[in-house]
Write a protein that holds these residues in place. Structure first.
Motif, mmCIF file in Angstrom:
data_model
loop_
_atom_site.group_PDB
_atom_site.id
_atom_site.type_symbol
_atom_site.label_atom_id
_atom_site.label_comp_id
_atom_site.label_asym_id
_atom_site.label_seq_id
_atom_site.Cartn_x
_atom_site.Cartn_y
_atom_site.Cartn_z
ATOM 1 N N ARG A 114 44.588 41.411 39.097
ATOM 2 C CA ARG A 114 43.377 40.927 38.426
ATOM 3 C C ARG A 114 43.492 39.417 38.280
ATOM 4 O O ARG A 114 44.580 38.880 38.032
ATOM 5 C CB ARG A 114 43.231 41.576 37.047
ATOM 6 C CG ARG A 114 41.934 41.154 36.375
ATOM 7 C CD ARG A 114 41.714 41.839 35.056
ATOM 8 N NE ARG A 114 40.488 41.315 34.429
ATOM 9 C CZ ARG A 114 40.219 41.438 33.157
ATOM 10 N NH1 ARG A 114 41.050 42.074 32.352
ATOM 11 N NH2 ARG A 114 39.112 40.939 32.665
ATOM 12 N N HIS A 115 42.397 38.719 38.434
ATOM 13 C CA HIS A 115 42.391 37.257 38.288
ATOM 14 C C HIS A 115 42.947 36.852 36.926
ATOM 15 O O HIS A 115 42.943 37.633 35.968
ATOM 16 C CB HIS A 115 40.970 36.707 38.465
ATOM 17 C CG HIS A 115 40.027 37.210 37.419
ATOM 18 N ND1 HIS A 115 39.956 36.686 36.149
ATOM 19 C CD2 HIS A 115 39.119 38.206 37.445
ATOM 20 C CE1 HIS A 115 39.049 37.327 35.446
ATOM 21 N NE2 HIS A 115 38.523 38.267 36.212
ATOM 22 N N TYR A 161 34.226 35.609 44.155
ATOM 23 C CA TYR A 161 34.067 34.904 42.887
ATOM 24 C C TYR A 161 35.138 33.820 42.759
ATOM 25 O O TYR A 161 36.298 34.025 43.135
ATOM 26 C CB TYR A 161 34.172 35.869 41.720
ATOM 27 C CG TYR A 161 32.976 36.776 41.528
ATOM 28 C CD1 TYR A 161 32.182 37.193 42.594
ATOM 29 C CD2 TYR A 161 32.655 37.245 40.274
ATOM 30 C CE1 TYR A 161 31.096 38.037 42.395
ATOM 31 C CE2 TYR A 161 31.570 38.093 40.058
ATOM 32 C CZ TYR A 161 30.801 38.476 41.133
ATOM 33 O OH TYR A 161 29.732 39.310 40.924
ATOM 34 N N ALA A 201 38.697 34.594 41.259
ATOM 35 C CA ALA A 201 39.546 35.437 42.111
ATOM 36 C C ALA A 201 40.061 34.635 43.306
ATOM 37 O O ALA A 201 41.232 34.789 43.701
ATOM 38 C CB ALA A 201 38.785 36.669 42.576
ATOM 39 N N PRO A 225 33.335 42.573 40.645
ATOM 40 C CA PRO A 225 33.491 43.440 39.465
ATOM 41 C C PRO A 225 32.697 44.742 39.547
ATOM 42 O O PRO A 225 33.123 45.767 39.031
ATOM 43 C CB PRO A 225 32.986 42.571 38.312
ATOM 44 C CG PRO A 225 33.123 41.175 38.775
ATOM 45 C CD PRO A 225 32.923 41.207 40.262
ATOM 46 N N SER A 247 41.119 40.644 42.509
ATOM 47 C CA SER A 247 39.763 41.015 42.143
ATOM 48 C C SER A 247 39.599 41.051 40.625
ATOM 49 O O SER A 247 40.245 40.287 39.918
ATOM 50 C CB SER A 247 39.421 42.366 42.792
ATOM 51 O OG SER A 247 38.069 42.692 42.625
ATOM 52 N N HIS A 248 38.780 41.976 40.138
ATOM 53 C CA HIS A 248 38.289 41.990 38.760
ATOM 54 C C HIS A 248 38.342 43.387 38.153
ATOM 55 O O HIS A 248 38.418 44.385 38.850
ATOM 56 C CB HIS A 248 36.812 41.557 38.740
ATOM 57 C CG HIS A 248 36.516 40.369 39.576
ATOM 58 N ND1 HIS A 248 36.487 39.104 39.065
ATOM 59 C CD2 HIS A 248 36.230 40.241 40.900
ATOM 60 C CE1 HIS A 248 36.199 38.242 40.034
ATOM 61 N NE2 HIS A 248 36.031 38.912 41.153
ATOM 62 N N THR A 288 44.036 40.299 32.155
ATOM 63 C CA THR A 288 43.978 39.191 33.097
ATOM 64 C C THR A 288 45.366 38.967 33.676
ATOM 65 O O THR A 288 46.373 39.023 32.965
ATOM 66 C CB THR A 288 43.468 37.896 32.430
ATOM 67 O OG1 THR A 288 44.271 37.592 31.300
ATOM 68 C CG2 THR A 288 42.012 38.014 32.032
#
Length: 155
Positions: A7-8, A51, A54, A79, A102-103, A127
């Protein structure tokens, strides 16, 4: 196949659009902590969301790793992407080792689908959380969760 889900890092709370939110200083630090868990591991390709946060996460990670992984921006890692469709996209890939940047809620749902075979038990991803999955193929219920690292936890 070894599949890493990252995850970012923490992103700024506001921007003109959600897709334009950038990593904060703290978010960059979180990504560097996650990268430490990947030191010395082969990672030829990183797929990332379009995004900004990311992409920044993937770029920071690639700079930290040996071998300069290839960064590929794909539109199915946002997302709101459908984890079931992501399985089809992953099945088309040929890498033995692959990382997705990604998210949430997408990554948690994808991990749950890969491990449990359904979407009712998503993996909690803070995060810069990094999940390591292992299995023959990226199919629903066919992969095993080997590790889940959250920011602040050293390897």
């Amino acid at each position: 196949m070894k599949l890493w889900l990252l995850r970012h890092g923490e992103a700024e709370p506001h921007a003109r659009t959600d897709a334009e939110r950038e990593l904060t200083r703290h978010g960059r630090k979180e990504v560097r902590q996650a990268a430490a868990h990947l030191a010395g591991r082969p990672l030829p390709t990183i797929l990332c969301s379009p995004y900004v946060r990311a992409r920044q996460t993937a770029e920071l990670l690639a700079a930290f790793l040996d071998g300069a992984p290839k960064l590929v921006v794909v539109d199915w890692l946002t997302p709101d992407s459908d984890p079931r469709q992501a399985l089809d996209r992953l099945a088309e890939r040929g890498e033995d080792d692959l990382l997705l940047a990604s998210h949430q809620p997408f990554l948690g749902a994808l991990a749950g689908l890969l491990v449990h075979g359904h979407l009712q038990d998503p993996l909690p991803m803070q995060t810069a959380s990094l999940a390591e999955l292992d299995g023959e193929l990226p199919l629903a219920g066919a992969m095993y969760l080997r590790a889940l690292h959250h920011p602040g936890h050293r390897p």
